[in-house]
Structures are given as C-alpha cells and as structure tokens.
Design an enzyme around this catalytic site. Structure first.
Site, PDB file in Angstrom:
ATOM      1  N   VAL A  11       7.418  -7.552  10.035  1.00 46.78           N
ATOM      2  CA  VAL A  11       8.861  -6.930   9.173  1.00 46.78           C
ATOM      3  C   VAL A  11       9.921  -7.842   9.622  1.00 46.78           C
ATOM      4  O   VAL A  11      10.352  -8.441   8.857  1.00 46.78           O
ATOM      5  CB  VAL A  11       8.974  -5.590   9.424  1.00 46.78           C
ATOM      6  CG1 VAL A  11      10.301  -5.304   8.757  1.00 46.78           C
ATOM      7  CG2 VAL A  11       7.923  -4.833   9.009  1.00 46.78           C
ATOM      8  N   THR A 121      10.220   1.616  11.404  1.00 49.65           N
ATOM      9  CA  THR A 121      10.013   3.158  10.833  1.00 49.65           C
ATOM     10  C   THR A 121      10.174   4.099  11.978  1.00 49.65           C
ATOM     11  O   THR A 121       9.564   4.007  12.930  1.00 49.65           O
ATOM     12  CB  THR A 121       8.517   3.269  10.636  1.00 49.65           C
ATOM     13  OG1 THR A 121       8.346   2.116   9.536  1.00 49.65           O
ATOM     14  CG2 THR A 121       8.051   4.288   9.959  1.00 49.65           C
ATOM     15  N   LYS A 157       3.812  -4.646   2.240  1.00 53.32           N
ATOM     16  CA  LYS A 157       2.372  -4.548   2.645  1.00 53.32           C
ATOM     17  C   LYS A 157       2.155  -5.798   3.056  1.00 53.32           C
ATOM     18  O   LYS A 157       2.441  -6.943   2.568  1.00 53.32           O
ATOM     19  CB  LYS A 157       1.648  -4.349   1.369  1.00 53.32           C
ATOM     20  CG  LYS A 157       1.849  -2.952   0.677  1.00 53.32           C
ATOM     21  CD  LYS A 157       0.929  -2.877  -0.596  1.00 53.32           C
ATOM     22  CE  LYS A 157       1.021  -3.905  -1.775  1.00 53.32           C
ATOM     23  NZ  LYS A 157       2.373  -3.862  -2.522  1.00 53.32           N
ATOM     24  N   ASN A 214       4.070   6.685   3.559  1.00 53.48           N
ATOM     25  CA  ASN A 214       2.936   6.303   4.171  1.00 53.48           C
ATOM     26  C   ASN A 214       1.908   7.602   4.270  1.00 53.48           C
ATOM     27  O   ASN A 214       0.792   7.204   4.295  1.00 53.48           O
ATOM     28  CB  ASN A 214       3.388   5.684   5.565  1.00 53.48           C
ATOM     29  CG  ASN A 214       3.604   4.100   5.270  1.00 53.48           C
ATOM     30  OD1 ASN A 214       3.379   3.819   4.407  1.00 53.48           O
ATOM     31  ND2 ASN A 214       4.038   3.635   6.527  1.00 53.48           N
ATOM     32  N   CYS A 266       0.376   0.735  10.612  1.00 51.99           N
ATOM     33  CA  CYS A 266       1.373   1.805  10.082  1.00 51.99           C
ATOM     34  C   CYS A 266       0.708   3.389   9.864  1.00 51.99           C
ATOM     35  O   CYS A 266       1.253   4.118  10.588  1.00 51.99           O
ATOM     36  CB  CYS A 266       2.127   1.138   8.765  1.00 51.99           C
ATOM     37  SG  CYS A 266       3.133  -0.005   9.025  1.00 51.99           S
ATOM     38  N   LYS A 327      -7.276  -4.991   6.975  1.00 48.30           N
ATOM     39  CA  LYS A 327      -7.422  -5.107   5.389  1.00 48.30           C
ATOM     40  C   LYS A 327      -7.489  -6.710   5.043  1.00 48.30           C
ATOM     41  O   LYS A 327      -7.059  -7.449   6.029  1.00 48.30           O
ATOM     42  CB  LYS A 327      -6.407  -4.414   4.648  1.00 48.30           C
ATOM     43  CG  LYS A 327      -5.024  -5.039   5.157  1.00 48.30           C
ATOM     44  CD  LYS A 327      -3.879  -4.185   3.952  1.00 48.30           C
ATOM     45  CE  LYS A 327      -2.696  -4.764   4.093  1.00 48.30           C
ATOM     46  NZ  LYS A 327      -1.523  -4.233   3.170  1.00 48.30           N
ATOM     47  N   ARG A 334      -4.567  -4.485  14.296  1.00 48.31           N
ATOM     48  CA  ARG A 334      -4.238  -3.111  15.089  1.00 48.31           C
ATOM     49  C   ARG A 334      -4.909  -1.845  14.243  1.00 48.31           C
ATOM     50  O   ARG A 334      -4.902  -1.842  13.035  1.00 48.31           O
ATOM     51  CB  ARG A 334      -2.675  -2.812  14.902  1.00 48.31           C
ATOM     52  CG  ARG A 334      -1.760  -3.942  15.862  1.00 48.31           C
ATOM     53  CD  ARG A 334      -0.617  -3.682  15.609  1.00 48.31           C
ATOM     54  NE  ARG A 334       0.083  -4.414  14.681  1.00 48.31           N
ATOM     55  CZ  ARG A 334       1.318  -4.612  14.412  1.00 48.31           C
ATOM     56  NH1 ARG A 334       2.338  -3.931  15.274  1.00 48.31           N
ATOM     57  NH2 ARG A 334       1.878  -5.342  13.270  1.00 48.31           N
TER      58      ARG A 334
END
Ligand SMILES: NC(=O)c1ccc[n+]([C@@H]2O[C@H](COP(=O)([O-])OP(=O)(O)OC[C@H]3O[C@@H](n4cnc5c(N)ncnc54)[C@H](O)[C@@H]3O)[C@@H](O)[C@H]2O)c1
Length: 440
Positions: A11, A121, A157, A214, A266, A327, A334
C-alpha cells in the site's frame, strides 16, 4: 504538495508512487533498510504490474525519494500518511504496534502543525490512539505543534494496485475537521476529475467502512463456496449458478467465484479483527465467524479431493501444483490457500512440484524447508513425473493448457481445478478426469 508516506509495502509504495506521478513530491520511509536500499537502486521489492515504471519515472524526476529515517519524513512534509502493516494478534485483534510505533516516532520529531493520515486498515478508535500517542510525545518534548489525524482507508487490490489507486471507485475520508477534509480533497483532486469519488465522513465511520467492505466481500466468497460444495453433492454446476445469479443487478457479477478459498494479507486478518471488535463489544458476529469457518474448510477442499482420489494413500505420489500466490498478478503469499494444500498433501507423504510465475522467491522463504516440496521454474517442469495436477491460482498462463499433453504426462490422468478455470467437458474430452469446485 509535499507528502510523506510511512511504510513502503504493497500500500505505502503504491500510494507514494501514484501521488508522486501527479506532481507531488513524496518521501517514502520504511524501517526495512534492505527494502529501501533496493528501492534506491531502482529495484521494486514486490510484484505489482506497472509499479516499476512509475517508481523509475518519479524517482528520476526527483519527485519520489526513499529513506529509512522518520526525521526525513517529518522534515519533508506536514502531510504524513501511515501505511504500515496491521497483522493479526494471536487473539484475532489487529496488531497496532507498528501504527502506534510510527505515531510515536512522528510525535518525537514534529515541530510544525501537521496532518497525519492513517491509511493502514485499523479498528474503530485507532485514530484516537494515534493522536494521543503523538500528543504524548509532543508534550514530553515540550512542543506546541498542532497535530490532527484523518482516516483514509485504502481499497486497492493487489495485482491492480496502480490502476485502482489512479482510478478509484471511491475515496473514503474520515475527518473531525473541515481543514483536513479540504487538504485531502486537494491532494486527491487529480484522481477525482470526472465525478466526485470523495465520500467524507467522521473518522470512526471511515475506519469501520474498510472492515465492512472487506468482510462483505469475504462473506460473499464463502457463501458461493458453501453453495459450490452443495452443488457438488446434488449434481449442479456452480458456474451456471454464478452466471444465473450474477445477472441480477441486486447481486451483480463480481466476487461470485467459487474456488479453493480466499487468502491474502487482508480478508482473513480483517475478518478476525472485526470479529474481535464484535466480541469485545458483546455483539454477535455470526456472519463473520461463518465466513471464516467456511473458508477454513474450503482451503483444504483441493487437498481433500486429491486424498479421496488416491483412497487416502499419498505416499509415493507426486502432485504438480500450478500457482502459489493467493491470487493472480501478485507475489503475495500471505495466507495463500496453496500453503494449506501443500501442508496437507506433504504431511501424508506426497511430493509437490510447484510452479508460480512470480511468487517462487516468497514461497521459498515460507516452505523452502519442506523437503517434500520442489519449487520449479515452469508449468511444464511441474507436471514432469507428476501423477495429478492441482491448479491453485488463476494466472493467465494456466488458463488454456494443452490438455492432450497433460493426458500424456500426468501418470494418474487427473486435473484438480481449484479455481474453476476449465470447461470440464474439454478436459474430459482429452481423456483426463476433472475435479473442480462445485462442478457437479
Ligand atoms: N495489501 C493490500 O492489498 C492492502 C489493501 C488495502 C489496505 N491494506 C492495509 O494497508 C496496510 C499495509 O498493508 P501492506 O500490505 O502494504 O503491508 P506490508 O507488510 O506490505 O508493508 C508494511 C511496511 O511497513 C513497514 N513498517 C513497519 N513498521 C514501520 C515503522 N514504524 N516505520 C516505517 N515503516 C514501517 C514494514 O517494514 C513494511 O515494509 C495494512 O493495514 C493493510 O491491512 C492492504
């Protein structure tokens, strides 16, 4: 504007590079000296499409600078973003130690009136803690600088981070004062041109909005996975169901893909953190708990199917595994579902030959000690000598394999499609057995 960003992770680095690209002068600070050294040499420590060019261009123009020193952050700007990690504590709560450590570091140095923007977050109330930590340090140093905080949770994302930052669906700003809102409105103006994407609210609501978003997405995935497992039992193809329900505008087509469960940095930790918030406030969080339980089972679904295929005897078997990252388009490992599958299969004596286009290095640091895992450098190398293939990440290069070749290479002739990438009929037509998630 002059801006400082604390944290050069997925981020922080994207935020710093994108803010620099629209003309701001940005100081990006991280305590990881190796990371900062690599960045200074022009090396990007993470895989994020488009980020390398952005960093190179803005560093060359002098708009993007890197440092390990909070002194530099404070000297450079009075607008400072905190974008450090908030991993899970053992009890599921968010570990705020990095955020609070940052606040203290800043408080010890700030001499001018400043706005600290929390992008990490964080649970409701964290901005209050940040402000208190800064003020305690300021008081201890006898400084009178006025420091306000704002919440600006990030919705990018991984894999599309630059695009998401440059063209956000919405920019959530949580403020307690009009001046901070105005400063952030100006900062985000270049990303907010064709329609107003800024949603301004109070700080606590902004902190909560990120978790709610989320968790909603995670619940949706777990719902579809539960439907998929039932579909398997009753001879239904969840892919038809997905298209059928996704066409309803009240439901929409996104985040309806059944598969081998969610992971990443996340969803799992944010579900745990919000559940913890609910617990400490004596409120039930049954949806969140259920989403986590379904996902815990789903992460093992591919391994379960393989174990059943071999009647529980995996010793001497080799499983080719395509995709390690949680992904596609990221090297982030993670809480990747691939790790759960690898752990389960190798514990039963199987060998796993795994390939990923970009996550091999990160995977090596996590599972490199597992003697039953061979990390290989191509999809073809993974299937050599393998009995079956398991697909765990939806990378483009796995989307259209040569099924005839797979048929001739895989000794037991079976494909376990953990992301429902393939048409079962096409796989079967090549003489392979096909096992998807919820394909009846
Ligand atoms: N990764 C995502 O897709 C994503 C998306 C939206 C929001 N978030 C949130 O953003 C935050 C950061 O996530 P991330 O994935 O970028 O984390 P990350 O682990 O990739 O990066 C965090 C960085 O902060 C640095 N750091 C820690 N303490 C520091 C300190 N005191 N001073 C300076 N640097 C320090 C670390 O060295 C690390 O480089 C988290 O709260 C996360 O939940 C992440």
């Amino acid at each position: 504007m002059d801006v400082s960003v604390i944290g050069a992770g997925y981020v922080g680095l994207v935020t710093a590079a994108c803010l620099a690209d629209v003309g701001n002068v940005v100081m990006c600070v991280d305590i990881d000296s190796k990371k900062i050294e690599r960045l200074k040499q022009g090396e990007i420590p993470i895989h994020e499409p488009g980020l390398d060019r952005l960093v190179e261009r803005n560093a060359a123009a002098g708009r993007l600078r890197f440092s390990t020193s909070h002194d530099d952050a404070v000297a450079h700007a009075t607008l400072i973003f905190i974008a450090v990690g908030t991993p899970s504590e053992k009890d599921g709560s968010a570990d705020l130690s990095h955020v609070i450590a940052c606040a203290r570091e800043l408080g010890r140095r700030i001499e001018r009136d400043s706005l600290i923007v929390v992008k990490s977050t964080v649970p409701v109330g964290t901005n209050d803690q940040v402000r208190a930590a800064v003020r305690t340090e300021l008081n201890a140093c006898g400084r009178a600088a006025f420091v306000t905080t704002a919440s600006n949770p990030e919705f990018l994302k991984e894999g599309f981070a630059v695009e998401d930052f440059m063209k956000p669906d919405r920019i959530i700003i949580g403020v307690d004062d009009l001046q901070s809102a105005e400063t952030l409105r100006q900062l985000y103006a270049p990303f907010n041109r064709n329609r107003d994407r800024l949603i301004v609210m109070d700080v606590r609501s902004a902190e909560f909005t990120k978790y709610a978003a989320n968790c909603m997405l995670a619940v949706r995935i777990s719902f579809m996975n539960e439907m998929a497992n039932l579909a398997d039992r009753v001879g239904v193809d969840i892919e038809h169901v997905r298209r059928g329900i996704g066409s309803d505008p009240r439901i929409g087509p996104h985040f309806l893909y059944a598969g081998a469960g969610f992971g990443g940095s996340c969803f799992p930790k944010d579900l745990r953190a919000l559940e913890h918030t609910a617990k400490t406030n004596n409120e039930p969080a049954e949806m969140l708990t259920a989403a986590m339980q379904v996902n815990a089972r789903q992460r093992r679904i591919v391994a379960s199917k393989i174990i059943r295929f071999f009647d529980g005897t995996l010793s001497g078997r080799t499983v080719a595994l395509w995709g390690l990252s949680f992904k596609a388009n990221t090297d982030d490992m993670r809480e990747a579902p691939s790790l759960a599958v690898i752990e389960e299969l190798t514990a039963l004596g199987a060998t796993v030959r795994a390939y990923d286009p970009v996550a091999l290095e990160n995977a090596r640091s996590i599972i490199g000690n597992n003697k039953r895992v061979e990390l290989v450098s191509s999809a073809d190398a993974a299937i050599e000598q393998a009995d079956v293939l398991a697909v765990m990440t939806e990378w483009l290069e796995f989307r259209s394999p040569d099924f005839e070749r797979l048929k001739h290479t895989l000794k037991s002739g079976a494909v376990f499609d953990g992301r429902n990438l393939y048409d079962p009929a096409a796989v079967r037509a090549a003489g392979l057995q096909y096992f998807g998630v919820g394909r009846g």
